[in-house]
Scaffold this motif. Structure first.
Motif, PDB file in Angstrom:
ATOM      1  N   ALA A   1     -10.728  31.368 157.351  1.00 34.24           N
ATOM      2  CA  ALA A   1      -9.845  31.476 156.194  1.00 34.24           C
ATOM      3  C   ALA A   1      -9.822  30.171 155.416  1.00 34.24           C
ATOM      4  CB  ALA A   1      -8.427  31.831 156.632  1.00 34.24           C
ATOM      5  N   VAL A   2      -9.654  30.305 154.111  1.00 34.15           N
ATOM      6  CA  VAL A   2      -9.310  29.186 153.241  1.00 34.15           C
ATOM      7  C   VAL A   2      -7.839  29.339 152.903  1.00 34.15           C
ATOM      8  CG1 VAL A   2      -9.627  28.138 150.966  1.00 34.15           C
ATOM      9  CG2 VAL A   2     -11.613  28.861 152.302  1.00 34.15           C
ATOM     10  N   VAL A   3      -7.081  28.251 153.034  1.00 35.37           N
ATOM     11  CA  VAL A   3      -5.634  28.306 152.856  1.00 35.37           C
ATOM     12  C   VAL A   3      -5.222  27.384 151.715  1.00 35.37           C
ATOM     13  CG1 VAL A   3      -3.388  27.931 153.922  1.00 35.37           C
ATOM     14  CG2 VAL A   3      -5.288  28.827 155.289  1.00 35.37           C
TER      15      VAL A   3
ATOM     16  N   ALA B   1     -15.420  32.185 153.714  1.00 39.59           N
ATOM     17  CA  ALA B   1     -14.184  32.687 154.311  1.00 39.59           C
ATOM     18  C   ALA B   1     -14.123  34.206 154.344  1.00 39.59           C
ATOM     19  CB  ALA B   1     -12.985  32.151 153.530  1.00 39.59           C
ATOM     20  N   ASP B   2     -13.530  34.710 155.411  1.00 38.67           N
ATOM     21  CA  ASP B   2     -13.187  36.126 155.460  1.00 38.67           C
ATOM     22  C   ASP B   2     -11.948  36.400 154.610  1.00 38.67           C
ATOM     23  OD1 ASP B   2     -15.139  37.055 157.559  1.00 38.67           O
ATOM     24  OD2 ASP B   2     -14.062  35.537 158.718  1.00 38.67           O
ATOM     25  N   PHE B   3     -10.976  35.461 154.672  1.00 33.92           N
ATOM     26  CA  PHE B   3      -9.717  35.627 153.960  1.00 33.92           C
ATOM     27  C   PHE B   3      -9.400  34.367 153.154  1.00 33.92           C
ATOM     28  CE2 PHE B   3      -9.287  38.524 157.514  1.00 33.92           C
ATOM     29  CZ  PHE B   3      -8.653  39.634 156.952  1.00 33.92           C
ATOM     30  N   ILE B   4      -8.686  34.574 152.064  1.00 36.01           N
ATOM     31  CA  ILE B   4      -8.025  33.490 151.349  1.00 36.01           C
ATOM     32  C   ILE B   4      -6.523  33.768 151.404  1.00 36.01           C
ATOM     33  CG2 ILE B   4      -7.575  32.461 149.082  1.00 36.01           C
ATOM     34  CD1 ILE B   4     -10.513  32.825 148.431  1.00 36.01           C
ATOM     35  N   PHE B   5      -5.756  32.743 151.773  1.00 26.05           N
ATOM     36  CA  PHE B   5      -4.307  32.855 151.795  1.00 26.05           C
ATOM     37  C   PHE B   5      -3.701  31.820 150.848  1.00 26.05           C
ATOM     38  CE2 PHE B   5      -5.457  34.478 156.024  1.00 26.05           C
ATOM     39  CZ  PHE B   5      -4.744  35.671 156.036  1.00 26.05           C
ATOM     40  N   SER B   6      -2.633  32.223 150.194  1.00 25.53           N
ATOM     41  CA  SER B   6      -1.857  31.308 149.359  1.00 25.53           C
ATOM     42  C   SER B   6      -0.409  31.334 149.833  1.00 25.53           C
ATOM     43  CB  SER B   6      -1.944  31.715 147.885  1.00 25.53           C
ATOM     44  OG  SER B   6      -1.161  30.849 147.092  1.00 25.53           O
ATOM     45  N   PHE B   7       0.075  30.171 150.265  1.00 27.32           N
ATOM     46  CA  PHE B   7       1.435  30.046 150.774  1.00 27.32           C
ATOM     47  C   PHE B   7       2.178  28.995 149.955  1.00 27.32           C
ATOM     48  CE2 PHE B   7      -0.983  30.845 154.910  1.00 27.32           C
ATOM     49  CZ  PHE B   7      -0.803  32.219 154.868  1.00 27.32           C
TER      50      PHE B   7
ATOM     51  N   ARG C   1       1.128  26.193 144.043  1.00 29.60           N
ATOM     52  CA  ARG C   1       1.816  26.246 142.761  1.00 29.60           C
ATOM     53  C   ARG C   1       0.947  26.667 141.587  1.00 29.60           C
ATOM     54  NH1 ARG C   1       5.788  20.879 143.149  1.00 29.60           N
ATOM     55  NH2 ARG C   1       7.348  21.875 144.484  1.00 29.60           N
ATOM     56  N   GLN C   2      -0.283  27.040 141.825  1.00 25.88           N
ATOM     57  CA  GLN C   2      -1.140  27.493 140.739  1.00 25.88           C
ATOM     58  C   GLN C   2      -1.703  28.876 141.061  1.00 25.88           C
ATOM     59  OE1 GLN C   2      -4.178  24.603 139.866  1.00 25.88           O
ATOM     60  NE2 GLN C   2      -2.724  22.930 139.579  1.00 25.88           N
ATOM     61  N   MET C   3      -1.915  29.642 140.013  1.00 26.48           N
ATOM     62  CA  MET C   3      -2.582  30.927 140.181  1.00 26.48           C
ATOM     63  C   MET C   3      -4.034  30.704 140.564  1.00 26.48           C
ATOM     64  SD  MET C   3      -0.730  33.699 139.591  1.00 26.48           S
ATOM     65  CE  MET C   3      -1.948  34.890 139.021  1.00 26.48           C
TER      66      MET C   3
ATOM     67  N   PHE D   1      -4.582  37.012 150.018  1.00 23.55           N
ATOM     68  CA  PHE D   1      -3.187  37.407 150.199  1.00 23.55           C
ATOM     69  C   PHE D   1      -2.252  36.226 149.934  1.00 23.55           C
ATOM     70  CE2 PHE D   1      -5.841  40.164 152.675  1.00 23.55           C
ATOM     71  CZ  PHE D   1      -5.328  41.438 152.421  1.00 23.55           C
ATOM     72  N   ASN D   2      -1.102  36.555 149.360  1.00 21.29           N
ATOM     73  CA  ASN D   2      -0.105  35.544 148.996  1.00 21.29           C
ATOM     74  C   ASN D   2       1.221  35.849 149.691  1.00 21.29           C
ATOM     75  OD1 ASN D   2       1.135  33.413 147.245  1.00 21.29           O
ATOM     76  ND2 ASN D   2       2.240  35.155 146.405  1.00 21.29           N
ATOM     77  N   MET D   3       1.961  34.781 150.027  1.00 21.48           N
ATOM     78  CA  MET D   3       3.316  34.939 150.542  1.00 21.48           C
ATOM     79  C   MET D   3       4.290  34.549 149.437  1.00 21.48           C
ATOM     80  SD  MET D   3       5.125  35.887 153.179  1.00 21.48           S
ATOM     81  CE  MET D   3       4.029  35.714 154.606  1.00 21.48           C
ATOM     82  N   HIS D   4       5.116  35.501 149.014  1.00 19.88           N
ATOM     83  CA  HIS D   4       6.048  35.271 147.909  1.00 19.88           C
ATOM     84  C   HIS D   4       7.480  35.304 148.425  1.00 19.88           C
ATOM     85  CE1 HIS D   4       7.300  35.084 143.757  1.00 19.88           C
ATOM     86  NE2 HIS D   4       8.144  36.079 143.974  1.00 19.88           N
ATOM     87  N   GLY D   5       8.333  34.436 147.870  1.00 15.44           N
ATOM     88  CA  GLY D   5       9.693  34.284 148.355  1.00 15.44           C
ATOM     89  C   GLY D   5      10.705  35.218 147.743  1.00 15.44           C
TER      90      GLY D   5
END
Length: 304
Positions: free
Chosen positions: A5-7, A78-84, A87-89, A103-107
């Protein structure tokens, strides 16, 4: 089989979710984070420091759309990209590099409170719950299919920092619980119906200016939403900016002041904010230039 994964990550949610990936055995091939802004109050943990502890390759680009970043993500294979809480799209070109999805984690509980600073906005709007949502990333912000979400309560006196702590735990739980199915390709894709939600932009310090003519609950929601470590709700007296760092809404049957004008008032040697509906907010910590001031100091400031 090892999953790569790239995070993209920042802030407290970024730290905790990166730790979840590592605990679940995901190979983090690259971490992309932000350089801390010296003008910002950095009250949260560092993704860069965590990545360094684990000797993870790390980039802190100033331009999230630079060709160098695209090349680095492509090379990570990467198999996956995650955004946690990055601050940028992420561009469609970046998202397309993840073989099994981005996939993104949104608050917030999507589709509500898409966009920036969702915790603060939820409190401003008087919500009684919020949460964290893991969703697919698309070219449109916070618009992809929902994988999972976890709700948390917003209590009547919760500040944004207290709610953010809950949301951080909710994000960790959401990722921990959904990650096995996500990695195996069996995670659900639930509809994210944007028409049922809302989008909010970034907030600026100036948005914390109090209009005492508003109802007390509205003013109190603002105070809670931007209380320290955020910039704080403020009012001005004789050109001096006063920040309300800690306060409490007074019950209707305890103190009403229909004859006092809206604004800061001292009643029986106690400091209150009188609002447009006649209700009061008890102010427990009023600050000027980062220092707490007393009722006597406020009186002197008002008369000069």
């Amino acid at each position: 089989m090892t999953v790569r994964a790239v995070v993209f990550a920042y802030h407290q949610v970024g730290v905790r979710c990166l730790q979840v990936l590592l605990a679940r055995g995901v190979e983090v091939a690259l971490v992309v984070t932000h350089q801390d802004n010296p003008a910002e109050n950095i009250w949260f943990d560092s993704v860069a420091a965590l990545a360094a502890e684990h000797r993870l390759p790390t980039l802190m680009p100033t331009d999230g759309h630079a060709n160098e970043l695209l090349a680095a993500v492509r090379a990570a294979n990467a198999d996956f990209i995650f955004s946690f809480y990055y601050r940028q799209m992420l561009s469609p070109e970046l998202l397309a590099l993840a073989r099994q999805g981005a996939f993104n984690m949104h608050g917030s509980l999507l589709p509500k409170y898409r966009g920036r600073v969702p915790v603060n906005w939820a409190i401003v709007q008087g919500e009684t719950q919020t949460g964290a949502t893991l969703h697919e990333m698309t070219a449109k912000p916070d618009a992809g299919a929902i994988v999972a979400q976890t709700a948390v309560p917003i209590l009547p006196d919760d500040t944004a920092a207290q709610v953010f702590d809950k949301v951080t735990v909710a994000a960790e739980q959401t990722l921990w619980n959904s990650l096995p199915a996500l990695l195996s390709g069996t995670a659900p894709r639930l509809p994210n119906i944007l028409a049922n939600g809302s989008y909010f932009g970034a907030r600026k310090p100036e948005d914390g200016r109090i209009d005492w003519r508003q109802p007390a609950q509205t003013v109190y929601n603002l105070i809670r939403a931007v209380a320290p470590p955020y910039p704080g709700a403020f009012t001005e007296i004789n050109g001096k900016r006063l920040v309300i760092a800690r306060a409490r809404l007074v019950a209707v049957d305890q103190l009403t002041c229909p004859d006092l004008p809206p604004g800061l008032q001292i009643v029986d040697n106690t400091l209150f904010g009188i609002c447009g509906d006649g209700r009061a907010i008890a102010i427990h910590d009023l600050q000027h230039q980062g220092r707490s001031i007393s009722s006597a100091e406020l009186t002197e400031m008002t008369n000069t």
